[in-house]
Motif scaffolding. Structure first.
Motif, short mmCIF file in Angstrom:
data_model
loop_
_atom_site.label_atom_id
_atom_site.label_comp_id
_atom_site.label_asym_id
_atom_site.label_seq_id
_atom_site.Cartn_x
_atom_site.Cartn_y
_atom_site.Cartn_z
N GLN A 181 3.20 25.76 -15.57
CA GLN A 181 3.49 25.40 -14.18
C GLN A 181 2.25 24.80 -13.55
OE1 GLN A 181 4.98 28.60 -11.83
NE2 GLN A 181 5.34 27.34 -10.03
N THR B 283 0.11 23.71 -10.49
CA THR B 283 -0.05 24.07 -9.09
C THR B 283 -0.49 22.84 -8.30
OG1 THR B 283 -0.73 26.30 -9.72
CG2 THR B 283 -1.26 25.59 -7.48
N ALA B 284 0.16 22.65 -7.16
CA ALA B 284 -0.18 21.52 -6.30
C ALA B 284 -1.61 21.67 -5.80
CB ALA B 284 0.78 21.44 -5.12
N ASP C 168 0.62 15.06 -6.33
CA ASP C 168 -0.46 15.25 -5.36
C ASP C 168 -0.82 13.93 -4.68
OD1 ASP C 168 -0.63 17.96 -5.87
OD2 ASP C 168 -2.18 17.73 -7.41
N PHE D 92 7.60 21.70 1.79
CA PHE D 92 6.97 21.40 0.50
C PHE D 92 8.01 20.89 -0.49
CE2 PHE D 92 5.67 22.69 -3.82
CZ PHE D 92 4.49 21.96 -3.91
N ASN D 93 7.65 19.82 -1.18
CA ASN D 93 8.55 19.20 -2.16
C ASN D 93 7.88 19.25 -3.53
OD1 ASN D 93 10.21 17.62 -3.73
ND2 ASN D 93 10.06 15.80 -2.45
N PRO D 94 8.33 20.14 -4.42
CA PRO D 94 7.68 20.28 -5.73
C PRO D 94 7.83 19.05 -6.60
CG PRO D 94 9.71 21.56 -5.64
CD PRO D 94 9.45 21.10 -4.24
N ARG E 54 1.69 13.12 -2.02
CA ARG E 54 1.56 14.00 -0.86
C ARG E 54 0.48 13.50 0.10
NH1 ARG E 54 2.07 18.04 -5.11
NH2 ARG E 54 4.23 18.79 -5.09
N ALA F 234 0.65 21.60 -0.06
CA ALA F 234 0.53 22.70 -1.02
C ALA F 234 1.76 23.59 -0.96
CB ALA F 234 -0.73 23.52 -0.73
N SER F 235 2.00 24.27 -2.05
CA SER F 235 3.14 25.19 -2.14
C SER F 235 3.06 26.24 -1.03
CB SER F 235 3.15 25.87 -3.50
OG SER F 235 4.19 26.80 -3.58
N GLY F 236 4.20 26.51 -0.41
CA GLY F 236 4.24 27.48 0.67
C GLY F 236 4.15 26.83 2.04
N GLU G 78 5.82 16.31 4.22
CA GLU G 78 6.13 17.29 3.16
C GLU G 78 4.80 17.89 2.73
OE1 GLU G 78 9.57 16.17 0.51
OE2 GLU G 78 9.07 14.17 1.27
#
Length: 288
Positions: free
Chosen positions: A7, A9-10, A70, A64-66, A73, A58-60, A55
């Motif tokens: 996984q 991480t952003a 980066d 946020f758009n997975p 974003r 970072a996650s949370g 958007e």
């Protein structure tokens, strides 16, 4: 054996200089929130605004758009400039989903980046620059104002507004802007003797307009004459109680018992800058 998945991480990346330059050029040094006039950079050159992600970076974070990278974003389409209070307000994801924030960003930046608006020295019929969008259902206006009309009942105001747009589109930008400012001032002054909103008609005392809008008397006379020429209003009277009747700017109703004050009310509920409708002719924003 099943392979383990990694996984990613952003990672929050700062915008690059070219992106920041584009943001400032297209913002006009103003907060992008509809109707806000707060500066993004003060007179001493200090940045006092906020660079905001539509958007989250970072996650949370909000919206946020997975699926975004980066780089996406931190790219220009995902960034907008807001003052601190409006940055906090737009953290309400339910009230400000991605689509609404993108519309707010686009509406604001269009005012400062449209080449057609920048070429003011060119002699041409500027009423042909802004192509109006006509309405089809007025469901957003209906909901915002609590009219509670069904689809059949909405057909009448739809027809009234589209007929009005055919006439309104011929007015130059300065007249459309004048109408918007008169309507906003009258809306603000409702309850005072200087303004009256009745049966869709908006009236604002000439004396109040001269002071509040800082207009020269000769210029104001010309603007009122233009309202009459385009069939959008005229010089009327307003009763100011102890001082008796005095001259007033009248902006005509759009339909039977409704008009620009109603459109302004719906724009406030939907967080649409009135200029988007009054000046840029984006009336379809009042649809579903």
């Amino acid at each position: 054996m099943p392979q383990a998945t990694t996984q990613i991480t952003a990672k929050r990346l700062s915008p690059v200089k070219d992106t920041l330059r584009e943001l400032f050029l297209k913002s006009g040094n103003l907060c992008a929130f509809p109707g806000c006039s707060k500066l993004m950079m003060d007179v001493d050159g200090r940045f006092i605004g906020q660079i905001c992600h539509i958007e989250a970076a970072a996650s949370g974070g909000e919206r946020f758009n997975p699926a975004m990278s980066d780089e996406e974003r931190r790219a220009f389409p995902n960034l907008m400039l807001l003052c601190y209070p409006h940055h906090i307000e737009t953290d309400d994801v339910a009230a400000f989903p991605v689509a609404k924030l993108k519309n707010i960003k686009a509406d604001h930046e269009r005012r400062f980046s449209d080449p057609a608006r920048a070429m003011l020295a060119e002699m041409k019929d500027w009423t042909e620059v802004d192509e109006p969008t006509f309405v089809t259902d007025l469901e957003r206006l209906n909901a915002a104002l609590g009219w509670n009309l069904n689809t059949t009942e909405l057909q009448e105001p739809v027809a009234e507004l589209n007929a009005y747009i055919h006439k309104y589109r011929n007015a130059p930008l300065e007249i459309r802007r004048f109408i918007g400012e008169v309507v906003k001032r009258a809306h603000k002054m409702k309850g005072h003797s200087a303004a009256k909103v009745r049966d869709g008609h908006v009236r604002l005392a000439v004396s109040d307009a001269l002071a509040a809008l800082r207009l020269d008397e000769a210029l104001l006379r010309g603007l009122i004459q233009s309202l009459d020429n385009y069939g959008l209003g005229w010089l009327d009277e307003i009763d100011t109680n102890d001082f008796g009747p005095q001259h007033a700017i009248r902006v005509h109703a759009i339909g039977e018992g409704w008009g620009w004050d109603d459109i302004l009310g719906a724009c406030e509920v939907e967080h649409i800058d009135l200029a988007v409708v009054a000046e840029e002719l984006k009336f379809a924003r009042l649809d579903r």
